[in-house]
Design a protein around this motif. Structure first.
Motif, PDB file in Angstrom:
ATOM      1  N   ALA A  28     103.716 -50.667 -45.689  1.00 26.77           N
ATOM      2  CA  ALA A  28     103.206 -49.806 -44.628  1.00 26.77           C
ATOM      3  C   ALA A  28     102.217 -50.571 -43.755  1.00 26.77           C
ATOM      4  N   HIS A  29     102.457 -50.572 -42.467  1.00 31.41           N
ATOM      5  CA  HIS A  29     101.596 -51.278 -41.516  1.00 31.41           C
ATOM      6  C   HIS A  29     100.309 -50.491 -41.287  1.00 31.41           C
ATOM      7  N   ARG A  30      99.172 -51.178 -41.286  1.00 34.60           N
ATOM      8  CA  ARG A  30      97.868 -50.546 -41.053  1.00 34.60           C
ATOM      9  C   ARG A  30      97.641 -49.360 -41.997  1.00 34.60           C
ATOM     10  N   GLY A  54     103.999 -51.653 -50.690  1.00 32.72           N
ATOM     11  CA  GLY A  54     102.683 -52.174 -50.342  1.00 32.72           C
ATOM     12  C   GLY A  54     102.121 -51.510 -49.104  1.00 32.72           C
ATOM     13  N   ALA A  55     100.853 -51.790 -48.839  1.00 35.60           N
ATOM     14  CA  ALA A  55     100.185 -51.321 -47.622  1.00 35.60           C
ATOM     15  C   ALA A  55      99.381 -52.478 -47.054  1.00 35.60           C
ATOM     16  N   GLU A  56      99.488 -52.680 -45.747  1.00 32.96           N
ATOM     17  CA  GLU A  56      98.764 -53.758 -45.074  1.00 32.96           C
ATOM     18  C   GLU A  56      97.540 -53.185 -44.389  1.00 32.96           C
ATOM     19  N   ILE A  57      96.392 -53.860 -44.541  1.00 32.74           N
ATOM     20  CA  ILE A  57      95.158 -53.422 -43.882  1.00 32.74           C
ATOM     21  C   ILE A  57      94.500 -54.623 -43.206  1.00 32.74           C
ATOM     22  N   ASP A  58      93.525 -54.356 -42.335  1.00 28.37           N
ATOM     23  CA  ASP A  58      92.811 -55.406 -41.604  1.00 28.37           C
ATOM     24  C   ASP A  58      91.324 -55.317 -41.920  1.00 28.37           C
ATOM     25  N   ILE A  59      90.741 -56.402 -42.416  1.00 22.79           N
ATOM     26  CA  ILE A  59      89.310 -56.371 -42.718  1.00 22.79           C
ATOM     27  C   ILE A  59      88.524 -57.255 -41.741  1.00 22.79           C
ATOM     28  N   GLN A  60      87.307 -56.804 -41.412  1.00 26.07           N
ATOM     29  CA  GLN A  60      86.395 -57.547 -40.556  1.00 26.07           C
ATOM     30  C   GLN A  60      84.985 -57.436 -41.137  1.00 26.07           C
ATOM     31  N   MET A 220     108.444 -61.916 -45.345  1.00 22.61           N
ATOM     32  CA  MET A 220     108.142 -60.602 -44.791  1.00 22.61           C
ATOM     33  C   MET A 220     108.531 -60.613 -43.314  1.00 22.61           C
ATOM     34  N   VAL A 221     109.068 -59.492 -42.826  1.00 28.00           N
ATOM     35  CA  VAL A 221     109.383 -59.365 -41.400  1.00 28.00           C
ATOM     36  C   VAL A 221     108.508 -58.262 -40.825  1.00 28.00           C
ATOM     37  N   ILE A 242     107.423 -55.040 -42.924  1.00 28.65           N
ATOM     38  CA  ILE A 242     106.162 -54.347 -42.641  1.00 28.65           C
ATOM     39  C   ILE A 242     106.429 -53.422 -41.464  1.00 28.65           C
ATOM     40  N   THR A 243     106.283 -52.131 -41.676  1.00 31.74           N
ATOM     41  CA  THR A 243     106.667 -51.172 -40.644  1.00 31.74           C
ATOM     42  C   THR A 243     105.692 -50.007 -40.560  1.00 31.74           C
ATOM     43  N   ASP A 244     105.606 -49.431 -39.357  1.00 32.64           N
ATOM     44  CA  ASP A 244     104.828 -48.203 -39.169  1.00 32.64           C
ATOM     45  C   ASP A 244     105.637 -46.983 -39.575  1.00 32.64           C
TER      46      ASP A 244
END
Length: 271
Positions: A28-30, A54-60, A220-221, A242-244
């Motif tokens: 899952a994207h974001r 899986g789930a993709e996240i963005d860290i800052q 991964m695509v 990886i998709t929304d």
């Protein structure tokens, strides 16, 4: 007799000639894609509910050295605040409210990295993108430390568009899984120092899949969100997409698993 024998043998070994099993996994994207407000704990919970691998996240990194989850360079789009993560303290970030345009009636907190790890633990693999201006070796060191403190080394993959950062992690912490995301692939891409390669749709070809797999890496695509694109990569040799559009991907997999033999052949010809 020859035609009959050939036809019989072909039908008997059809599944070996044309592999009809859908083995490509969904990421899952974001956090939760379009199924929930992006990059939130709610998104992680939705991805788990929908059975995503899986789930993709963005860290800052914040001004005072904590790690929060946000995709953009500022909080403008989701929180109506022009500040950048690195300009705010954690307390200031926690005062913000996420109002995802796709979910106008929902309000969410900006999550910390630790909160996303807690929501994911033992339920889903977390693909952690080191994002933005603060994506550096300090972030890599801290991300590895936090993941290890949670005992989630085998449940996380550290990813980035910055290859030197991925190479740093893979070299210093070979026990951690890493993925390099790229918009294009030239030269000996398969020799890059990482465990996964994330290919943008336009760069994802059957030849690239084969070359990368031969080097012992996974592919991964990102980010096939249209039906035709999802179908193309779900029947390919890609390990993950990886998709929304998680629900769409789930339905597409169900349909693909119901294909007749002639439909499998047509897919092989046209995709």
């Amino acid at each position: 007799a020859f035609v009959f024998a050939f036809s019989y043998a072909f039908s008997m070994f059809f599944d070996e000639i044309y592999d009809t099993r859908i083995s490509t996994q969904i990421i899952a994207h974001r956090a939760g894609g379009v199924e929930a407000p992006e990059n939130t704990v709610t998104g992680i919970e939705k991805a788990i509910e929908l059975g995503a691998y899986g789930a993709e996240i963005d860290i800052q990194r914040t001004k005072d050295g904590y790690y929060i989850v946000n995709h953009d360079s500022s909080f403008s789009r989701l929180c109506n605040n022009k500040a950048k993560p690195e300009d705010l303290t954690l307390d200031e970030v926690k005062d913000l409210i996420i109002r995802d345009p796709n979910f106008p009636n929902m309000e969410e907190d900006v999550a910390t990295f630790e909160e996303m790890l807690d929501a994911s633990k033992d339920k889903i693999i977390l693909f952690v993108e080191l994002k933005g201006n603060t994506a550096d070796e300090q972030m890599a060191e801290n991300a590895v430390r936090i993941i290890k403190e949670k005992g989630m080394e085998k449940q996380c993959v550290l990813i980035s568009l910055k290859y030197p950062l991925i190479n740093y992690i893979e070299t210093k912490y070979p026990e951690m899984d890493t993925a390099y995301l790229t918009f294009a692939s030239f030269g000996n891409t398969q020799n890059l120092n990482c465990d996964y390669l994330g290919l943008e749709e336009e760069a994802a070809t059957d030849n690239m899949f084969s070359v990368i797999h031969q080097s012992g890496k996974k592919v991964m695509v990102w980010t096939p969100n249209e039906l035709r694109s999802q179908r193309k990569f779900l029947i390919s040799q890609a390990d993950y997409i990886i998709t929304d559009q998680i629900s769409m991907a789930n339905e597409t997999i169900k349909e693909l698993n119901k294909r007749k033999d002639y439909e499998v052949i047509l897919d092989w010809v046209f995709y």
